[in-house]
Design an enzyme around this catalytic site. Sequence first.
Site, PDB file in Angstrom:
ATOM      1  N   LYS A 297       0.834  -1.212   0.000  1.00 63.81           N
ATOM      2  CA  LYS A 297       0.000   0.000   0.000  1.00 63.81           C
ATOM      3  C   LYS A 297       0.867   1.259   0.000  1.00 63.81           C
ATOM      4  CE  LYS A 297      -1.746   1.612   4.069  1.00 63.81           C
ATOM      5  NZ  LYS A 297      -1.452   3.031   4.261  1.00 63.81           N
ATOM      6  N   ASN A 298       1.884   1.274   0.876  1.00 70.18           N
ATOM      7  CA  ASN A 298       2.655   2.505   1.040  1.00 70.18           C
ATOM      8  C   ASN A 298       3.595   2.800  -0.121  1.00 70.18           C
ATOM      9  OD1 ASN A 298       1.300   2.869   3.378  1.00 70.18           O
ATOM     10  ND2 ASN A 298       3.017   2.458   4.752  1.00 70.18           N
TER      11      ASN A 298
ATOM     12  N   ILE B 243       8.068   6.823  17.017  1.00 69.88           N
ATOM     13  CA  ILE B 243       7.724   7.521  15.761  1.00 69.88           C
ATOM     14  C   ILE B 243       6.469   8.381  15.925  1.00 69.88           C
ATOM     15  CG2 ILE B 243       7.234   7.240  13.289  1.00 69.88           C
ATOM     16  CD1 ILE B 243      10.028   6.236  14.010  1.00 69.88           C
TER      17      ILE B 243
ATOM     18  N   ARG C  46      -0.479  14.607  13.218  1.00 62.29           N
ATOM     19  CA  ARG C  46       0.449  14.281  12.131  1.00 62.29           C
ATOM     20  C   ARG C  46       0.635  15.538  11.310  1.00 62.29           C
ATOM     21  NH1 ARG C  46      -0.943   8.414   9.540  1.00 62.29           N
ATOM     22  NH2 ARG C  46       1.161   8.345   8.722  1.00 62.29           N
ATOM     23  N   PRO C  47       1.498  16.425  11.777  1.00 58.00           N
ATOM     24  CA  PRO C  47       1.655  17.693  11.086  1.00 58.00           C
ATOM     25  C   PRO C  47       2.254  17.509   9.687  1.00 58.00           C
ATOM     26  CG  PRO C  47       3.267  17.473  12.851  1.00 58.00           C
ATOM     27  CD  PRO C  47       2.363  16.283  12.944  1.00 58.00           C
ATOM     28  N   ILE C  48       2.093  18.526   8.841  1.00 56.67           N
ATOM     29  CA  ILE C  48       2.693  18.462   7.502  1.00 56.67           C
ATOM     30  C   ILE C  48       3.730  19.568   7.341  1.00 56.67           C
ATOM     31  CG2 ILE C  48       0.788  17.273   6.342  1.00 56.67           C
ATOM     32  CD1 ILE C  48      -0.082  20.074   5.295  1.00 56.67           C
ATOM     33  N   ASP C  49       4.219  20.062   8.494  1.00 57.55           N
ATOM     34  CA  ASP C  49       5.187  21.168   8.442  1.00 57.55           C
ATOM     35  C   ASP C  49       6.429  20.827   7.617  1.00 57.55           C
ATOM     36  OD1 ASP C  49       5.609  19.303  10.504  1.00 57.55           O
ATOM     37  OD2 ASP C  49       6.978  20.642  11.555  1.00 57.55           O
ATOM     38  N   LEU C  50       6.935  19.602   7.755  1.00 60.82           N
ATOM     39  CA  LEU C  50       8.141  19.215   7.005  1.00 60.82           C
ATOM     40  C   LEU C  50       7.861  19.219   5.500  1.00 60.82           C
ATOM     41  CD1 LEU C  50       9.603  16.210   9.062  1.00 60.82           C
ATOM     42  CD2 LEU C  50      10.629  18.463   8.723  1.00 60.82           C
TER      43      LEU C  50
ATOM     44  N   ARG D 159      -4.767  10.463   4.723  1.00 58.82           N
ATOM     45  CA  ARG D 159      -3.772  11.462   5.069  1.00 58.82           C
ATOM     46  C   ARG D 159      -2.657  11.540   4.043  1.00 58.82           C
ATOM     47  NH1 ARG D 159      -0.018  14.155   8.498  1.00 58.82           N
ATOM     48  NH2 ARG D 159       1.813  13.482   7.398  1.00 58.82           N
TER      49      ARG D 159
ATOM     50  N   CYS E  80      -6.047  12.102  11.718  1.00 61.75           N
ATOM     51  CA  CYS E  80      -5.416  10.794  11.809  1.00 61.75           C
ATOM     52  C   CYS E  80      -5.575  10.217  13.196  1.00 61.75           C
ATOM     53  CB  CYS E  80      -3.947  10.940  11.467  1.00 61.75           C
ATOM     54  SG  CYS E  80      -3.079   9.424  11.675  1.00 61.75           S
TER      55      CYS E  80
ATOM     56  N   ARG F 161      -8.476  -0.190   4.717  1.00 63.33           N
ATOM     57  CA  ARG F 161      -7.498   0.752   4.145  1.00 63.33           C
ATOM     58  C   ARG F 161      -6.212   0.022   3.755  1.00 63.33           C
ATOM     59  NH1 ARG F 161      -5.476   4.345   8.069  1.00 63.33           N
ATOM     60  NH2 ARG F 161      -4.097   4.743   6.341  1.00 63.33           N
TER      61      ARG F 161
HETATM   62  C1  UD1 Z   1       4.462   6.689   6.490  1.00 67.18           C
HETATM   63  C2  UD1 Z   1       3.578   5.486   6.301  1.00 67.18           C
HETATM   64  C3  UD1 Z   1       3.044   4.996   7.649  1.00 67.18           C
HETATM   65  C4  UD1 Z   1       4.188   4.750   8.624  1.00 67.18           C
HETATM   66  C5  UD1 Z   1       5.092   5.986   8.708  1.00 67.18           C
HETATM   67  C6  UD1 Z   1       6.336   5.765   9.550  1.00 67.18           C
HETATM   68  C7  UD1 Z   1       2.614   5.868   4.110  1.00 67.18           C
HETATM   69  C8  UD1 Z   1       1.399   6.158   3.323  1.00 67.18           C
HETATM   70  N1  UD1 Z   1       2.463   5.851   5.449  1.00 67.18           N
HETATM   71  O1  UD1 Z   1       3.641   7.725   7.031  1.00 67.18           O
HETATM   72  O2  UD1 Z   1       2.338   3.778   7.430  1.00 67.18           O
HETATM   73  O3  UD1 Z   1       3.656   4.488   9.906  1.00 67.18           O
HETATM   74  O4  UD1 Z   1       5.529   6.364   7.380  1.00 67.18           O
HETATM   75  O5  UD1 Z   1       7.060   4.693   9.061  1.00 67.18           O
HETATM   76  O6  UD1 Z   1       3.680   5.625   3.580  1.00 67.18           O
HETATM   77  N2  UD1 Z   1       6.100  14.463  10.908  1.00 67.18           N
HETATM   78  C9  UD1 Z   1       6.103  15.794  11.247  1.00 67.18           C
HETATM   79  N3  UD1 Z   1       5.934  16.715  10.254  1.00 67.18           N
HETATM   80  C10 UD1 Z   1       5.780  16.363   8.950  1.00 67.18           C
HETATM   81  C11 UD1 Z   1       5.793  14.996   8.614  1.00 67.18           C
HETATM   82  C12 UD1 Z   1       5.957  14.050   9.624  1.00 67.18           C
HETATM   83  O7  UD1 Z   1       6.232  16.153  12.403  1.00 67.18           O
HETATM   84  O8  UD1 Z   1       5.616  17.248   8.090  1.00 67.18           O
HETATM   85  C13 UD1 Z   1       6.223  13.448  11.992  1.00 67.18           C
HETATM   86  C14 UD1 Z   1       4.942  12.629  12.128  1.00 67.18           C
HETATM   87  O9  UD1 Z   1       3.994  13.306  12.912  1.00 67.18           O
HETATM   88  C15 UD1 Z   1       5.442  11.367  12.763  1.00 67.18           C
HETATM   89  C16 UD1 Z   1       6.828  11.204  12.152  1.00 67.18           C
HETATM   90  O10 UD1 Z   1       7.198  12.503  11.653  1.00 67.18           O
HETATM   91  O11 UD1 Z   1       5.543  11.520  14.143  1.00 67.18           O
HETATM   92  C17 UD1 Z   1       6.892  10.169  11.056  1.00 67.18           C
HETATM   93  O12 UD1 Z   1       6.112  10.564   9.982  1.00 67.18           O
HETATM   94  P1  UD1 Z   1       6.413  10.156   8.476  1.00 67.18           P
HETATM   95  O13 UD1 Z   1       7.687   9.382   8.363  1.00 67.18           O
HETATM   96  O14 UD1 Z   1       6.267  11.382   7.653  1.00 67.18           O
HETATM   97  O15 UD1 Z   1       5.221   9.168   8.195  1.00 67.18           O
HETATM   98  P2  UD1 Z   1       4.159   9.230   7.021  1.00 67.18           P
HETATM   99  O16 UD1 Z   1       4.850   9.515   5.736  1.00 67.18           O
HETATM  100  O17 UD1 Z   1       3.021  10.069   7.439  1.00 67.18           O
END
Ligand code: UD1
Length: 424
Positions: free
Chosen positions: A22-23, A328, A121-125, A92, A116, A398
């Site tokens: 899926k991912n 995480i 789960r912020p998108i700041d990055l 998400r 979520c 999902r």
């Molecule tokens: C992806 C996977 C999810 C998996 C996760 C960690 C997909 C569709 N989903 O999620 O199944 O559990 O990797 O292996 O591939 N974060 C921030 N700001 C950001 C982005 C992330 O603070 O802009 C934080 C998140 O809140 C979290 C951590 O970083 O605590 C990991 O997130 P990330 O690696 O981005 O996971 P996803 O890509 O959302």
Amino acid sequence: MSKLIVEGEHRLNGVVHIHGAKNSALPILAATFLAGEVCEIENCPLLSDVHAAIKILEHLGCRIEREGHTVRVDASQAGGYEVPDTLMREMRSSIVFLGAIAARTGRAQLSFPGGCELGPRPIDLHLAVLRQLGLCIDEEGGKLLCRVRGRLVGCPISLSFPSVGATENILLAAATARGTTTIFNAAREPEIVDLCNFLIACGAHIRGAGEGTIIIEGVDRLHGCHHRVIPDRIETATYMGAAAITGGSLLLKEVCPEHVQALIPVFEETGCQVTAWRGELLVNAPGRLRRIRTVRTLPYPGFPTDAQALIMALSSVAEGTSVFIETIFESRYKHVCELMRMGAHIKVEGRVAVVEGVSTLCGAPVECTDLRGGAALVLAGLAAQGITEITQLQHIERGYEAMAETLAGVGAHIVLQSGYGADT
Ligand code: UD1
């Protein structure tokens, strides 16, 4: 509303075929929009999240054909740049479309992605890295209004955390940017490598996929390609767990054993015998599982957070006490209350969970709280005495294709009861 009815204490035995990841499928589908021609994606799992990605592509003007697990995306006439709120909320990971849309059309209009179950789960990055590549982003009334002046421009980007989604957004935005982008502290997950391989097959110049530093030399345009999605390592972990918790024996086919290297020692610690060949994995479980000393979730190649709930289900019936440290996500223990309804002994404090194994769980009505937490309840139900009724199955749908049929095919007593009563 549907429910899964599981009668526990039946040993599983047989062969399970693992689906595509899926991912991987989700960012690759977003990347087909960027490719701008015809892409054929093989081994695409039939999941609600994949349907949601396809709906977004259709909304953007792509023509989609599906045949079994093959999805053909024709993005040649697609020029949309806006994703409506309803589609953004469906999953998400829709945020990964942002890099692809901005790079292809020079603008993008998206709302913030759906809430979520795993805590904030912020998108700041995502936003910070895309801004570094030259995307102007205004945040207005829950919407992201984005424009590129001219073309995105490659640059060095250091991630403060190896975020999977942010790494994917950089790859999508940088593949056709002007100049070179270097990602430091990039995510190293196999799904990142799969996305890179897809982009390379479309003509992108990318080096270092799977390593901490990825170098992308932007090209003027991409083209169509044919790609096969890698096996799902978390679905693999789930069926390894199903064999383990029932004292059973399952041969998993079409897997990638290297992708579950962090899991194999954990299963061995429980007393399971795990044998890996090229593309296959055999799990033979003992009569009673042993505790796992410590499970600490980490970015790949560490222990995957997506397998934490699954292994917790196993340790809830193991001999001895296991400790989990979730590093995480902030709030990834929602399945704990449901496991406790079934008789598990678990204490959570912050990011640490201590599981004292009990000799047996008892079937109970439980609710899925999130995708992997839901799968953990299915595993618990397979081991529990009596009947477990699991609801809120939309979470499981999902990420798992035909889970009930697959488990029933190897000896589980499990029935999917669809749409009983009125969903009022
Ligand atoms: C992806 C996977 C999810 C998996 C996760 C960690 C997909 C569709 N989903 O999620 O199944 O559990 O990797 O292996 O591939 N974060 C921030 N700001 C950001 C982005 C992330 O603070 O802009 C934080 C998140 O809140 C979290 C951590 O970083 O605590 C990991 O997130 P990330 O690696 O981005 O996971 P996803 O890509 O959302």
